[in-house]
Write a protein that holds these residues in place. Structure first.
Motif, PDB file in Angstrom:
ATOM      1  N   VAL A 239       0.883  -1.119  -0.155  1.00  0.00           N
ATOM      2  CA  VAL A 239       0.041  -0.099  -0.096  1.00  0.00           C
ATOM      3  C   VAL A 239       1.036   1.313   0.064  1.00  0.00           C
ATOM      4  O   VAL A 239       1.515   1.618   1.091  1.00  0.00           O
ATOM      5  N   PRO A 240       0.891   1.964  -0.952  1.00  0.00           N
ATOM      6  CA  PRO A 240       1.953   3.187  -1.151  1.00  0.00           C
ATOM      7  C   PRO A 240       1.367   4.349  -0.374  1.00  0.00           C
ATOM      8  O   PRO A 240       0.508   4.387   0.066  1.00  0.00           O
ATOM      9  N   ARG A 241       2.117   5.378  -0.112  1.00  0.00           N
ATOM     10  CA  ARG A 241       1.967   6.661   0.861  1.00  0.00           C
ATOM     11  C   ARG A 241       1.024   7.186   0.144  1.00  0.00           C
ATOM     12  O   ARG A 241      -0.045   7.655   1.043  1.00  0.00           O
ATOM     13  N   SER A 242       0.844   7.283  -1.088  1.00  0.00           N
ATOM     14  CA  SER A 242      -0.270   7.956  -1.523  1.00  0.00           C
ATOM     15  C   SER A 242      -1.425   7.485  -1.109  1.00  0.00           C
ATOM     16  O   SER A 242      -2.416   8.154  -1.257  1.00  0.00           O
TER      17      SER A 242
ATOM     18  N   HIS B 175      -1.289  19.135   4.486  1.00  0.00           N
ATOM     19  CA  HIS B 175      -0.148  19.377   3.859  1.00  0.00           C
ATOM     20  C   HIS B 175      -0.277  18.637   2.474  1.00  0.00           C
ATOM     21  O   HIS B 175       0.455  19.358   1.406  1.00  0.00           O
ATOM     22  N   SER B 176      -0.971  17.775   2.196  1.00  0.00           N
ATOM     23  CA  SER B 176      -0.992  17.081   1.051  1.00  0.00           C
ATOM     24  C   SER B 176      -1.800  17.916   0.003  1.00  0.00           C
ATOM     25  O   SER B 176      -1.577  17.387  -1.265  1.00  0.00           O
ATOM     26  N   ILE B 177      -2.513  18.729   0.333  1.00  0.00           N
ATOM     27  CA  ILE B 177      -3.268  19.465  -0.772  1.00  0.00           C
ATOM     28  C   ILE B 177      -2.797  20.987  -0.845  1.00  0.00           C
ATOM     29  O   ILE B 177      -3.396  21.839  -1.567  1.00  0.00           O
ATOM     30  N   ALA B 178      -1.571  21.239  -0.248  1.00  0.00           N
ATOM     31  CA  ALA B 178      -1.243  22.479  -0.399  1.00  0.00           C
ATOM     32  C   ALA B 178      -0.538  22.709  -1.470  1.00  0.00           C
ATOM     33  O   ALA B 178       0.292  21.958  -2.119  1.00  0.00           O
ATOM     34  N   PRO B 179      -0.748  24.019  -2.111  1.00  0.00           N
ATOM     35  CA  PRO B 179      -0.334  24.344  -3.327  1.00  0.00           C
ATOM     36  C   PRO B 179       1.134  23.943  -3.739  1.00  0.00           C
ATOM     37  O   PRO B 179       1.737  23.536  -4.844  1.00  0.00           O
TER      38      PRO B 179
ATOM     39  N   PRO C  49       4.663  14.292  -8.192  1.00  0.00           N
ATOM     40  CA  PRO C  49       4.432  13.759  -9.725  1.00  0.00           C
ATOM     41  C   PRO C  49       2.814  13.669  -9.731  1.00  0.00           C
ATOM     42  O   PRO C  49       2.175  13.289  -8.808  1.00  0.00           O
ATOM     43  N   ALA C  50       2.538  13.676 -11.062  1.00  0.00           N
ATOM     44  CA  ALA C  50       0.980  13.813 -11.439  1.00  0.00           C
ATOM     45  C   ALA C  50       0.556  12.321 -10.979  1.00  0.00           C
ATOM     46  O   ALA C  50      -0.644  12.182 -10.602  1.00  0.00           O
ATOM     47  N   GLY C  51       1.160  11.309 -10.966  1.00  0.00           N
ATOM     48  CA  GLY C  51       0.720   9.994 -10.874  1.00  0.00           C
ATOM     49  C   GLY C  51       0.607   9.954  -9.538  1.00  0.00           C
ATOM     50  O   GLY C  51      -0.423   8.951  -9.220  1.00  0.00           O
ATOM     51  N   GLU C  52       1.297  10.341  -8.435  1.00  0.00           N
ATOM     52  CA  GLU C  52       0.688  10.375  -7.083  1.00  0.00           C
ATOM     53  C   GLU C  52      -0.263  11.163  -6.810  1.00  0.00           C
ATOM     54  O   GLU C  52      -1.153  10.539  -5.931  1.00  0.00           O
ATOM     55  N   ILE C  53      -0.409  12.288  -7.271  1.00  0.00           N
ATOM     56  CA  ILE C  53      -1.804  13.075  -7.123  1.00  0.00           C
ATOM     57  C   ILE C  53      -2.778  12.124  -7.566  1.00  0.00           C
ATOM     58  O   ILE C  53      -4.148  12.325  -6.899  1.00  0.00           O
TER      59      ILE C  53
ATOM     60  N   ALA D 222      -8.916   0.251  -4.764  1.00  0.00           N
ATOM     61  CA  ALA D 222      -8.795   1.079  -6.295  1.00  0.00           C
ATOM     62  C   ALA D 222      -7.507   1.958  -6.077  1.00  0.00           C
ATOM     63  O   ALA D 222      -6.930   1.967  -7.280  1.00  0.00           O
ATOM     64  N   GLY D 223      -7.147   2.693  -5.299  1.00  0.00           N
ATOM     65  CA  GLY D 223      -5.920   3.345  -5.225  1.00  0.00           C
ATOM     66  C   GLY D 223      -4.894   2.613  -5.451  1.00  0.00           C
ATOM     67  O   GLY D 223      -4.051   3.050  -5.925  1.00  0.00           O
ATOM     68  N   SER D 224      -4.689   1.403  -4.693  1.00  0.00           N
ATOM     69  CA  SER D 224      -3.704   0.514  -4.897  1.00  0.00           C
ATOM     70  C   SER D 224      -3.409  -0.068  -6.261  1.00  0.00           C
ATOM     71  O   SER D 224      -2.139  -0.328  -6.813  1.00  0.00           O
TER      72      SER D 224
END
Length: 500
Positions: free
Chosen positions: A127-130, A348-352, A359-363, A385-387
């Motif tokens: 399970v990745p961090r994202s 922090h994860s949604i801060a500009p 990376p776009a993939g992580e988002i 689904a995320g994994s």
């Protein structure tokens, strides 16, 4: 006779549990009380979802918390009746009755013990961090959405009470942290509403609280193969959903407390807790992320004592102080849960600044996780689904790293193709088209010293390349294989279809 002081050896003094410290003991006891108060309306709500009497959900929360405190692998994590489990077993209760529901809870516990013994906890490594960030953020959104429903179409007095509760929890810690701010907020708002006779929704409006302890017994079902085949699909689904939520929550608490917990023990412990809950007539459950955050992040609890006491206090509050608890305004508990939402969400994860660097993939992985959870109200669906999305993103990224360069000898007698990167199903599919079969000399060398062959797809691709050259009367020599790649190639080469 004069009193003498007895000194214990240092090695024996070291066995004293950490929660015996007065400071820790106070924190754990007060945290358990706050969590117990927060569990009551949640358990009642989940009982309604499952289609059972509110007492059933409260019994489940009591037995799950007390049992997991002893047998679980993650100290300070709260397990109780949950919405995810209620959604899974509601159709079974509706179609076959409460006896089948209880039997399914017991069987789900057995499944969880088996899965735990098989090492299902180790799957968390994939399970990745994202996905974890998406899990946390979607949970905060779900909890907040549930609170919005509690303050819709209510008397106007609810809103100033809600604002007062939030203000108390923000300002009170600046005065002292000896008593948890949520507990202070609940007590003060309850006193105000009762003393002033303010008519607002209360805990009692959610349903009747139990007046006695649960009694053990067997599920009221025929013990036949037909019953087993009926409950097994629901039990297995409950086992998977419960384990996924519990293990993800345990991992989150590990990060918050900077400690490690046994995921295998937690998996087995969840199974034992559900079996105990089933035999005591409860609806089963798993880890509760919201109440766990109240316990760990808001109240500062760190030991099993807070988990144990949350279950004990829950029954004491219901059985002994039921009339008092029934008068607690829902606005007070909604304020607590809203604070939990804000504390849980990873801002922090949604801060500009973060989004520009990510990376776009992580988002995309984080967004898919959140979207699926919010759409289905099922954390397990979002995590899966995320994994899967993360795996696809990773596969595409790694597949592009595979490269082929050709060097022709000066005399034109042979060509050497140097392959770099990772060869697996995604990258090897394009490998076959990277060679000049018609224009190359009669001798072709494929140097794989800068790559690794991971799967049968890659071996099949290499076979296809050799087959195409052989059709033109040319020979291929594969060199540079490392040990594991050479063994895989030797085992599978020629055994797979080489048609290309």
């Amino acid at each position: 006779m004069p009193h003498s002081t007895v000194y214990l050896p240092a090695r024996l003094r070291g066995f004293r549990p950490s929660w015996l410290s007065p400071k820790v003991l106070r924190t754990e006891v007060l945290a358990g009380l706050v969590v117990a108060l927060a569990l009551i309306p949640e358990a009642i709500s989940f009982s309604i979802i499952a289609g059972v009497d509110p007492a059933i959900g409260l019994f489940a929360s009591f037995t799950m918390a007390v049992t997991i405190a002893v047998v679980g692998g993650r100290p300070a994590m709260i397990s109780a009746a949950t919405g995810a489990v209620a959604l899974v077993i509601a159709p079974l209760n509706r179609e076959h009755g409460f006896g089948h529901l209880v039997a399914a809870v017991i069987l789900a516990g057995v499944f969880q013990i088996v899965l735990g013994a098989l090492g299902v906890g180790t799957l968390l490594r994939f399970v990745p961090r994202s996905v974890m960030v998406g899990f946390v953020n979607s949970l905060a959104i779900l909890v907040f959405m549930a609170q919005v429903r509690e303050v819709s179409d209510v008397p106007w007095a609810v809103y100033p009470l809600l604002a007062a509760g939030l203000a108390l929890m923000v300002l009170f810690p600046k005065i002292t942290t000896l008593v948890p701010a949520p507990l202070v907020s609940i007590v003060i708002l309850t006193v105000i509403t009762v003393a002033a006779g303010i008519a607002v929704p209360t805990v009692g409006d959610k349903g009747a609280l139990p007046s006695s302890l649960p009694v053990p017994g067997l599920p009221d079902v025929p013990f036949t193969l037909d019953t087993l085949t009926t409950i097994a699909p629901y039990a297995f689904a409950m086992a998977l959903v419960g384990l996924m939520e519990s293990l993800m929550t345990a991992k989150l608490v590990d990060e918050i407390t900077d400690t490690h917990s046994s995921k295998t023990r937690e998996s087995v412990g969840q199974g034992i807790a559900n079996i105990v809950t089933g035999f005591l007539g409860g609806m089963g459950g798993c880890a509760m992320i919201g109440q766990t955050m109240i316990n760990v992040k808001v109240s500062g609890a760190r030991t099993r004592l807070s988990t144990f006491l949350s279950g004990v206090f829950l029954m004491v509050l219901c059985v002994v102080f039921g009339p008092v608890v029934s008068d607690i305004p829902m606005a007070a508990l909604v304020a607590v849960m809203i604070m939990v939402c804000f504390a849980t969400f990873d801002w922090h994860s949604i801060a500009p600044k973060t989004l520009r660097r990510m990376p776009a993939g992580e988002i995309a992985v984080m967004a898919v996780t959140v979207a699926c959870v919010v759409a289905t109200h099922n954390l397990a669906v979002g995590v899966v689904a995320g994994s899967v999305t993360a795996m696809v993103v990773f596969a595409k990224r790694v597949a592009r790293l595979a490269d082929v360069t050709a060097v022709v000898d000066p005399d034109g007698g042979r060509v050497v193709y140097a392959v770099s990167g990772q060869l697996f199903f995604a990258s090897s599919n394009e490998l076959v088209g990277r060679f000049d079969y018609a224009g190359d000399p009669d001798k072709v060398v494929i140097d794989l010293s800068a790559t690794h062959v991971w799967d049968a797809s890659s071996v099949a691709a290499l076979d296809a390349i050799e087959h195409r050259y052989a059709q033109r009367g040319k020979t291929v020599e594969i060199v540079g294989l490392n040990g594991p790649s050479a063994r895989l190639h030797e085992t599978l080469s020629g055994e797979l279809s080489a048609a290309g």
